[in-house]
Design a protein around this motif. Structure first.
Motif, PDB file in Angstrom:
ATOM      1  N   ILE A 136       0.841  -1.227   0.064  1.00 33.02           N
ATOM      2  CA  ILE A 136      -0.006  -0.008  -0.104  1.00 33.02           C
ATOM      3  C   ILE A 136       0.872   1.376   0.143  1.00 33.02           C
ATOM      4  N   HIS A 137       2.122   1.241   0.591  1.00 30.29           N
ATOM      5  CA  HIS A 137       2.812   2.268   0.471  1.00 30.29           C
ATOM      6  C   HIS A 137       3.648   2.659  -0.862  1.00 30.29           C
ATOM      7  N   ASP A 138       3.220   1.805  -2.116  1.00 31.62           N
ATOM      8  CA  ASP A 138       3.975   2.192  -2.998  1.00 31.62           C
ATOM      9  C   ASP A 138       2.851   2.642  -4.124  1.00 31.62           C
ATOM     10  N   PRO A 139       2.620   4.054  -4.368  1.00 28.82           N
ATOM     11  CA  PRO A 139       1.771   4.514  -5.270  1.00 28.82           C
ATOM     12  C   PRO A 139       1.790   4.162  -6.737  1.00 28.82           C
ATOM     13  N   GLU A 140       3.122   3.965  -6.935  1.00 25.78           N
ATOM     14  CA  GLU A 140       3.386   3.689  -8.215  1.00 25.78           C
ATOM     15  C   GLU A 140       2.722   2.306  -8.847  1.00 25.78           C
ATOM     16  N   LEU A 141       2.691   1.393  -8.004  1.00 26.74           N
ATOM     17  CA  LEU A 141       1.977  -0.018  -8.280  1.00 26.74           C
ATOM     18  C   LEU A 141       0.606   0.211  -8.491  1.00 26.74           C
TER      19      LEU A 141
ATOM     20  N   MET B 176      -3.409   2.461   4.503  1.00 26.50           N
ATOM     21  CA  MET B 176      -4.563   2.879   3.921  1.00 26.50           C
ATOM     22  C   MET B 176      -5.648   3.595   4.795  1.00 26.50           C
ATOM     23  N   HIS B 177      -6.027   2.576   5.843  1.00 25.05           N
ATOM     24  CA  HIS B 177      -6.996   2.733   6.799  1.00 25.05           C
ATOM     25  C   HIS B 177      -6.661   4.011   7.650  1.00 25.05           C
ATOM     26  N   GLU B 178      -5.612   3.853   8.050  1.00 22.31           N
ATOM     27  CA  GLU B 178      -5.162   4.969   9.022  1.00 22.31           C
ATOM     28  C   GLU B 178      -5.144   6.275   8.353  1.00 22.31           C
ATOM     29  N   ARG B 179      -4.704   6.231   7.160  1.00 23.94           N
ATOM     30  CA  ARG B 179      -4.633   7.584   6.151  1.00 23.94           C
ATOM     31  C   ARG B 179      -6.262   8.052   6.166  1.00 23.94           C
TER      32      ARG B 179
ATOM     33  N   LEU C  87      -3.787  -6.131  -1.018  1.00 24.88           N
ATOM     34  CA  LEU C  87      -4.429  -7.359  -0.088  1.00 24.88           C
ATOM     35  C   LEU C  87      -4.536  -6.906   1.259  1.00 24.88           C
ATOM     36  N   GLY C  88      -5.178  -7.749   1.998  1.00 26.98           N
ATOM     37  CA  GLY C  88      -5.573  -7.277   3.415  1.00 26.98           C
ATOM     38  C   GLY C  88      -4.805  -6.731   4.261  1.00 26.98           C
ATOM     39  N   PRO C  89      -3.616  -7.069   4.583  1.00 25.23           N
ATOM     40  CA  PRO C  89      -2.796  -6.501   5.613  1.00 25.23           C
ATOM     41  C   PRO C  89      -2.077  -5.178   5.030  1.00 25.23           C
ATOM     42  N   GLU C  90      -2.156  -4.835   4.083  1.00 21.01           N
ATOM     43  CA  GLU C  90      -1.642  -3.653   3.460  1.00 21.01           C
ATOM     44  C   GLU C  90      -2.612  -2.624   3.632  1.00 21.01           C
ATOM     45  N   PHE C  91      -4.006  -3.148   3.901  1.00 21.70           N
ATOM     46  CA  PHE C  91      -5.128  -2.076   4.130  1.00 21.70           C
ATOM     47  C   PHE C  91      -4.719  -1.257   5.435  1.00 21.70           C
ATOM     48  N   ARG C  92      -4.009  -1.660   6.270  1.00 22.83           N
ATOM     49  CA  ARG C  92      -3.923  -0.966   7.715  1.00 22.83           C
ATOM     50  C   ARG C  92      -3.256   0.589   7.519  1.00 22.83           C
TER      51      ARG C  92
ATOM     52  N   TYR D  27     -14.438  24.895  -2.597  1.00 20.69           N
ATOM     53  CA  TYR D  27     -15.512  25.360  -1.826  1.00 20.69           C
ATOM     54  C   TYR D  27     -16.216  24.168  -1.053  1.00 20.69           C
ATOM     55  N   PRO D  28     -15.984  24.011   0.483  1.00 21.60           N
ATOM     56  CA  PRO D  28     -16.199  22.933   1.189  1.00 21.60           C
ATOM     57  C   PRO D  28     -17.820  22.779   1.061  1.00 21.60           C
ATOM     58  N   PRO D  29     -18.560  21.773   1.216  1.00 21.84           N
ATOM     59  CA  PRO D  29     -17.871  20.479   1.955  1.00 21.84           C
ATOM     60  C   PRO D  29     -17.142  19.891   0.690  1.00 21.84           C
ATOM     61  N   PHE D  30     -15.856  19.424   0.943  1.00 24.44           N
ATOM     62  CA  PHE D  30     -15.008  18.670   0.228  1.00 24.44           C
ATOM     63  C   PHE D  30     -14.675  17.254   0.907  1.00 24.44           C
ATOM     64  N   TYR D  31     -14.433  16.221   0.206  1.00 23.50           N
ATOM     65  CA  TYR D  31     -14.287  14.908   0.581  1.00 23.50           C
ATOM     66  C   TYR D  31     -13.157  14.146  -0.130  1.00 23.50           C
ATOM     67  N   THR D  32     -12.133  13.611   0.580  1.00 25.98           N
ATOM     68  CA  THR D  32     -10.984  12.807  -0.025  1.00 25.98           C
ATOM     69  C   THR D  32     -10.646  11.568   0.708  1.00 25.98           C
ATOM     70  N   ASP D  33     -10.286  10.652   0.185  1.00 23.45           N
ATOM     71  CA  ASP D  33      -9.994   9.392   1.046  1.00 23.45           C
ATOM     72  C   ASP D  33      -8.338   9.481   1.307  1.00 23.45           C
ATOM     73  N   HIS D  34      -7.603  10.081   0.611  1.00 25.83           N
ATOM     74  CA  HIS D  34      -6.151  10.073   0.755  1.00 25.83           C
ATOM     75  C   HIS D  34      -5.257  11.464   0.726  1.00 25.83           C
ATOM     76  N   GLY D  35      -5.917  12.318  -0.225  1.00 28.39           N
ATOM     77  CA  GLY D  35      -5.342  13.463  -0.288  1.00 28.39           C
ATOM     78  C   GLY D  35      -4.000  13.933  -0.717  1.00 28.39           C
ATOM     79  N   LEU D  36      -2.998  13.075  -0.246  1.00 28.58           N
ATOM     80  CA  LEU D  36      -1.482  13.290  -0.629  1.00 28.58           C
ATOM     81  C   LEU D  36      -1.384  12.906  -2.102  1.00 28.58           C
ATOM     82  N   ARG D  37      -2.216  12.306  -2.734  1.00 27.14           N
ATOM     83  CA  ARG D  37      -2.263  11.921  -4.371  1.00 27.14           C
ATOM     84  C   ARG D  37      -3.117  12.817  -5.215  1.00 27.14           C
ATOM     85  N   LEU D  38      -3.652  13.771  -4.609  1.00 25.10           N
ATOM     86  CA  LEU D  38      -4.555  14.766  -5.536  1.00 25.10           C
ATOM     87  C   LEU D  38      -3.433  15.915  -6.056  1.00 25.10           C
TER      88      LEU D  38
END
Length: 192
Positions: free
Chosen positions: A9-14, A29-32, A22-27, A73-84
């Motif tokens: 999950i920490h490799d955005p290029e992939l 992502m979930h924290e972000r 896979l499941g364990p890598e969701f941690r 203009y808010p409201p604004f929603y994102t799940d990650h932000g760092l890749r926008l």
């Protein structure tokens, strides 16, 4: 399946190239997601004229200050932000959602209507695989494009320079430069 077929999950290029998570890598992502949800919740209740407060929260959400002339203009929603990735003079109206884990780029002068949604990740169609991993691909919107109110842009789509996506359109395929696309796309493709 072997582990080397799955995204760490920490490799955005992939993920940007359509790989899987896979499941364990969701941690991670979930924290972000939890952190960004907390930040956007704070952003979305600020007084509209609190420019300093909004700028500070956007910097935390995006990991950098907003570029010159960008208006959101808010409201604004994102799940990650760092890749926008937002170029200069981008305008994003109220209630938009950017699920940017695989990356979203909005070129210079892009305008986004209210309630537009950009989705870069998804699940496999096969019900046995659906809960095991994500697939994803980046979205790229060229300079001066206009995304209409309530439009939905799906993973892997490129929208060309000066193109217009009509209100409510569901965009699953690339949009050529200087063109107009409109309408829903949902059709039955297969059954199981």
């Amino acid at each position: 399946m072997t582990d080397d077929r799955y995204l760490r999950i920490h490799d955005p290029e992939l993920l940007a190239n359509g790989e899987r998570v896979l499941g364990p890598e969701f941690r991670a992502m979930h924290e972000r997601v939890l952190r960004v949800t907390e930040l956007t919740s704070r952003l979305n209740v600020l007084p509209f004229d609190d420019e300093a407060g909004k700028a500070a929260l956007f910097e935390q959400i995006l990991g950098r200050p907003l570029p010159a002339g960008v208006t959101i203009y808010p409201p604004f929603y994102t799940d990650h932000g760092l890749r926008l990735e937002l170029a200069e003079r981008v305008f994003v109206n109220q209630g938009c959602t950017f699920l940017d884990h695989a990356g979203i780029r909005l070129g210079r002068g892009v305008m986004v209507g209210p309630r537009a949604t950009f989705v870069t990740t998804g699940h496999p169609v096969d019900p046995e695989e659906r809960r095991h991993y994500l697939t994803g691909a980046p979205i790229d919107v060229g300079e001066n494009a206009w995304i209409g109110a309530g439009a939905t842009i799906l993973p892997g789509v490129s929208i060309g320079r000066d193109a217009v996506v009509a209100a409510g359109a569901v965009v699953a395929d690339d949009v050529p430069p200087a063109s107009l696309v409109a309408g829903p796309k949902a059709t039955v493709l297969r059954r199981w």
